[in-house]
Design a protein around this motif. Structure first.
Motif, PDB file in Angstrom:
ATOM      1  N   LEU A 195       0.834  -1.204   0.000  1.00  0.00           N
ATOM      2  CA  LEU A 195       0.000   0.000   0.000  1.00  0.00           C
ATOM      3  C   LEU A 195       0.869   1.255   0.000  1.00  0.00           C
ATOM      4  O   LEU A 195       0.663   2.176  -0.801  1.00  0.00           O
ATOM      5  CB  LEU A 195      -0.923  -0.002   1.217  1.00  0.00           C
ATOM      6  N   MET A 196       1.866   1.301   0.898  1.00  0.00           N
ATOM      7  CA  MET A 196       2.667   2.507   1.044  1.00  0.00           C
ATOM      8  C   MET A 196       3.574   2.754  -0.156  1.00  0.00           C
ATOM      9  O   MET A 196       4.063   3.870  -0.344  1.00  0.00           O
ATOM     10  CB  MET A 196       3.498   2.432   2.326  1.00  0.00           C
ATOM     11  N   SER A 197       3.807   1.718  -0.976  1.00  0.00           N
ATOM     12  CA  SER A 197       4.589   1.933  -2.202  1.00  0.00           C
ATOM     13  C   SER A 197       3.738   2.588  -3.283  1.00  0.00           C
ATOM     14  O   SER A 197       4.266   3.024  -4.318  1.00  0.00           O
ATOM     15  CB  SER A 197       5.145   0.601  -2.719  1.00  0.00           C
ATOM     16  N   GLN A 198       2.409   2.671  -3.040  1.00  0.00           N
ATOM     17  CA  GLN A 198       1.498   3.231  -4.034  1.00  0.00           C
ATOM     18  C   GLN A 198       0.823   4.518  -3.580  1.00  0.00           C
ATOM     19  O   GLN A 198      -0.004   5.083  -4.294  1.00  0.00           O
ATOM     20  CB  GLN A 198       0.426   2.190  -4.385  1.00  0.00           C
ATOM     21  N   THR A 199       1.164   4.980  -2.371  1.00  0.00           N
ATOM     22  CA  THR A 199       0.544   6.199  -1.864  1.00  0.00           C
ATOM     23  C   THR A 199       1.514   6.914  -0.942  1.00  0.00           C
ATOM     24  O   THR A 199       2.648   6.466  -0.740  1.00  0.00           O
ATOM     25  CB  THR A 199      -0.764   5.876  -1.104  1.00  0.00           C
ATOM     26  N   THR A 200       1.078   8.019  -0.379  1.00  0.00           N
ATOM     27  CA  THR A 200       1.882   8.765   0.590  1.00  0.00           C
ATOM     28  C   THR A 200       0.992   9.169   1.755  1.00  0.00           C
ATOM     29  O   THR A 200      -0.239   9.165   1.652  1.00  0.00           O
ATOM     30  CB  THR A 200       2.493  10.031  -0.036  1.00  0.00           C
ATOM     31  N   LEU A 201       1.619   9.521   2.863  1.00  0.00           N
ATOM     32  CA  LEU A 201       0.889  10.021   4.022  1.00  0.00           C
ATOM     33  C   LEU A 201       0.768  11.530   3.927  1.00  0.00           C
ATOM     34  O   LEU A 201       1.723  12.223   3.563  1.00  0.00           O
ATOM     35  CB  LEU A 201       1.606   9.640   5.319  1.00  0.00           C
ATOM     36  N   ILE A 202      -0.400  12.041   4.233  1.00  0.00           N
ATOM     37  CA  ILE A 202      -0.602  13.487   4.268  1.00  0.00           C
ATOM     38  C   ILE A 202      -1.083  13.867   5.658  1.00  0.00           C
ATOM     39  O   ILE A 202      -1.746  13.094   6.338  1.00  0.00           O
ATOM     40  CB  ILE A 202      -1.619  13.945   3.200  1.00  0.00           C
ATOM     41  N   LYS A 203      -0.718  15.054   6.085  1.00  0.00           N
ATOM     42  CA  LYS A 203      -1.120  15.532   7.400  1.00  0.00           C
ATOM     43  C   LYS A 203      -2.629  15.628   7.465  1.00  0.00           C
ATOM     44  O   LYS A 203      -3.271  16.202   6.583  1.00  0.00           O
ATOM     45  CB  LYS A 203      -0.501  16.912   7.674  1.00  0.00           C
ATOM     46  N   ALA A 204      -3.202  15.016   8.493  1.00  0.00           N
ATOM     47  CA  ALA A 204      -4.658  15.049   8.641  1.00  0.00           C
ATOM     48  C   ALA A 204      -5.122  16.486   8.830  1.00  0.00           C
ATOM     49  O   ALA A 204      -4.580  17.225   9.659  1.00  0.00           O
ATOM     50  CB  ALA A 204      -5.089  14.194   9.821  1.00  0.00           C
ATOM     51  N   GLU A 205      -6.108  16.887   8.047  1.00  0.00           N
ATOM     52  CA  GLU A 205      -6.616  18.249   8.132  1.00  0.00           C
ATOM     53  C   GLU A 205      -7.459  18.441   9.384  1.00  0.00           C
ATOM     54  O   GLU A 205      -8.137  17.542   9.849  1.00  0.00           O
ATOM     55  CB  GLU A 205      -7.470  18.576   6.896  1.00  0.00           C
ATOM     56  N   LYS A 206      -7.393  19.650   9.911  1.00  0.00           N
ATOM     57  CA  LYS A 206      -8.244  20.005  11.038  1.00  0.00           C
ATOM     58  C   LYS A 206      -9.678  20.092  10.529  1.00  0.00           C
ATOM     59  O   LYS A 206      -9.957  20.729   9.520  1.00  0.00           O
ATOM     60  CB  LYS A 206      -7.818  21.364  11.607  1.00  0.00           C
ATOM     61  N   LYS A 207     -10.600  19.446  11.190  1.00  0.00           N
ATOM     62  CA  LYS A 207     -11.971  19.411  10.700  1.00  0.00           C
ATOM     63  C   LYS A 207     -12.944  19.488  11.873  1.00  0.00           C
ATOM     64  O   LYS A 207     -12.561  19.386  13.030  1.00  0.00           O
ATOM     65  CB  LYS A 207     -12.232  18.144   9.889  1.00  0.00           C
ATOM     66  N   ASP A 208     -14.219  19.647  11.543  1.00  0.00           N
ATOM     67  CA  ASP A 208     -15.232  19.782  12.583  1.00  0.00           C
ATOM     68  C   ASP A 208     -15.280  18.564  13.490  1.00  0.00           C
ATOM     69  O   ASP A 208     -15.609  18.665  14.672  1.00  0.00           O
ATOM     70  CB  ASP A 208     -16.615  20.002  11.943  1.00  0.00           C
ATOM     71  N   SER A 209     -14.950  17.395  12.937  1.00  0.00           N
ATOM     72  CA  SER A 209     -15.037  16.168  13.722  1.00  0.00           C
ATOM     73  C   SER A 209     -13.772  15.888  14.533  1.00  0.00           C
ATOM     74  O   SER A 209     -13.684  14.863  15.197  1.00  0.00           O
ATOM     75  CB  SER A 209     -15.308  14.985  12.787  1.00  0.00           C
ATOM     76  N   GLN A 210     -12.795  16.808  14.487  1.00  0.00           N
ATOM     77  CA  GLN A 210     -11.530  16.543  15.160  1.00  0.00           C
ATOM     78  C   GLN A 210     -11.727  16.372  16.668  1.00  0.00           C
ATOM     79  O   GLN A 210     -11.082  15.516  17.287  1.00  0.00           O
ATOM     80  CB  GLN A 210     -10.543  17.678  14.905  1.00  0.00           C
ATOM     81  N   LEU A 211     -12.598  17.170  17.261  1.00  0.00           N
ATOM     82  CA  LEU A 211     -12.837  17.035  18.695  1.00  0.00           C
ATOM     83  C   LEU A 211     -13.427  15.671  19.013  1.00  0.00           C
ATOM     84  O   LEU A 211     -13.046  15.040  20.013  1.00  0.00           O
ATOM     85  CB  LEU A 211     -13.778  18.147  19.183  1.00  0.00           C
ATOM     86  N   LEU A 212     -14.341  15.200  18.182  1.00  0.00           N
ATOM     87  CA  LEU A 212     -14.918  13.870  18.399  1.00  0.00           C
ATOM     88  C   LEU A 212     -13.829  12.802  18.318  1.00  0.00           C
ATOM     89  O   LEU A 212     -13.770  11.898  19.154  1.00  0.00           O
ATOM     90  CB  LEU A 212     -16.012  13.590  17.370  1.00  0.00           C
ATOM     91  N   HIS A 213     -12.956  12.897  17.334  1.00  0.00           N
ATOM     92  CA  HIS A 213     -11.852  11.952  17.212  1.00  0.00           C
ATOM     93  C   HIS A 213     -10.990  11.979  18.474  1.00  0.00           C
ATOM     94  O   HIS A 213     -10.588  10.931  18.988  1.00  0.00           O
ATOM     95  CB  HIS A 213     -10.981  12.307  16.001  1.00  0.00           C
ATOM     96  N   THR A 214     -10.708  13.180  18.963  1.00  0.00           N
ATOM     97  CA  THR A 214      -9.872  13.319  20.156  1.00  0.00           C
ATOM     98  C   THR A 214     -10.530  12.669  21.368  1.00  0.00           C
ATOM     99  O   THR A 214      -9.887  11.946  22.136  1.00  0.00           O
ATOM    100  CB  THR A 214      -9.601  14.812  20.445  1.00  0.00           C
TER     101      THR A 214
END
Length: 273
Positions: free
Chosen positions: A137-156
C-alpha cells in the motif's frame, strides 16, 4: 446519524458482503475492503472513492466513512485491531492516506489469500500478511497531514476514551484534560454519537469484558475491575443491560459464541447485514 462501533479488541473480523450499503460510522480499527466483483463507492472524511473489481481500500482508525453499492457488488471486509500492527499505527497517528485504493502483487495476493478474509488462527501469519499488505500500500501512496476538521474534537474524545476507559475517567475529567467546559462537551458528545457519555463509556467497557470472558480465564470480579468498573454490582447491571445475560451465563455460552470470533460465518452478528 453517526454510528460508533466500540468493539474489536485484539481480533481480526471477516465479513463476506453482497450489495453492501452502510451509513456513516467510525471505529478504533483498520478496515480493509476487497472488491470481489462489481463496484463500491466509499466516502472517507468527505472524500469519495470508487472501488472496482480486484481493488483494495484501507480505512484508518477513527476515520468517518460510509459505503454505497449503486448497482451490484460482492466484497470481502477485514477489520483488524491497531494492536496487530503497532509500527504502522505509530506511522499514521496524525496522518491520512493520500490514496487509500491500491492493488497487490501476485506474490502478496498468494500469501494474503491464504491468511486474510478467512478463519486463520495462525497469528504470526496474519500479522506478517498485514505488514506485507501495508508495505505494498505505502509503495502506491503517501501520508498526508490530517486536516483540522469539525469532527476533530470527536476523534480526540473517542481516542482518549479508548486509551483510558479502564481507568476512573469521567466526562468532567476529560473536559479538564482537553480544556473544554463540561456542559459544552456533554451536548457535543450527545449530538455527535447520539448517546450519553456514561452509556458510551460503559458500553465500551462491557465490549472489552466480553473479549476477556471469551479469551481469558480471569474470574468475573477481576474482569470487572480490569474494565474500569468500581464495583461488581455496577458491572453486572451494565453487562445485563448490554448483553441480556449475566457474565457467568455469557462465559458458559462461549462454545456457542465461537462464531462471534469469526463473523464471516455468522451473518446475524455482522454489523454489515
Amino acid at each position: 446519524m453517526l454510528i460508533y462501533e466500540p468493539h474489536h479488541f485484539d481480533l481480526i473480523s471477516n465479513y463476506d458482503v453482497i450489495n453492501l450499503n452502510f451509513p456513516s460510522h467510525l471505529h478504533r480499527c483498520f478496515e480493509l475492503i476487497f472488491v470481489v466483483d462489481g463496484e463500491l463507492e466509499v466516502m472517507i472524511e468527505q472524500r469519495c472513492f470508487h472501488l472496482h473489481t480486484g481493488q483494495y481500500l484501507l480505512i484508518l482508525p477513527n476515520e468517518i466513512h460510509s459505503i454505497v453499492t449503486k448497482s451490484q457488488s460482492r466484497a470481502k471486509i477485514c477489520i483488524f485491531s491497531p494492536d496487530y500492527i503497532p509500527t504502522f499505527q505509530r506511522m499514521i497517528e496524525t496522518s491520512s492516506l493520500e490514496k487509500p485504493i491500491f492493488n497487490l502483487s501476485l506474490e502478496a495476493k498468494t500469501l494474503i489469500s491464504r491468511t486474510l478474509f478467512k478463519d486463520n488462527l495462525n497469528l504470526l501469519e496474519q500479522k506478517a500478511s498485514l505488514y506485507l499488505l501495508l508495505s505494498e500500500l505505502m509503495s502506491q501512496t503517501t501520508l498526508i497531514k490530517a486536516e483540522k476538521k469539525d469532527s476533530q474534537l470527536l476523534h480526540t474524545m473517542l481516542t482518549y476514551i479508548q486509551d483510558h476507559f479502564t481507568e476512573a475517567i469521567s466526562l468532567n475529567s476529560i473536559a479538564v484534560t482537553l480544556g473544554y467546559s463540561y456542559n459544552y462537551l456533554s451536548k457535543y458528545f450527545n449530538a455527535s454519537v447520539k448517546t450519553s457519555f456514561s452509556d458510551f463509556l460503559n458500553g465500551t467497557r462491557i465490549s472489552y469484558a466480553c473479549h476477556l470472558l471469551r479469551t481469558t480465564e480471569k474470574n468475573i470480579t477481576e474482569i470487572a475491575y480490569l474494565c474500569g468498573f468500581e464495583n461488581i454490582r455496577s458491572f453486572n447491571r451494565n453487562f445485563v443491560k448490554k448483553t441480556l445475560c449475566t457474565p457467568k451465563e455469557y462465559r458458559e455460552k462461549i462454545p456457542l459464541l465461537y462464531l462471534d470470533l469469526h463473523p464471516v460465518h455468522n451473518q446475524l452478528d455482522t454489523p454489515y447485514s
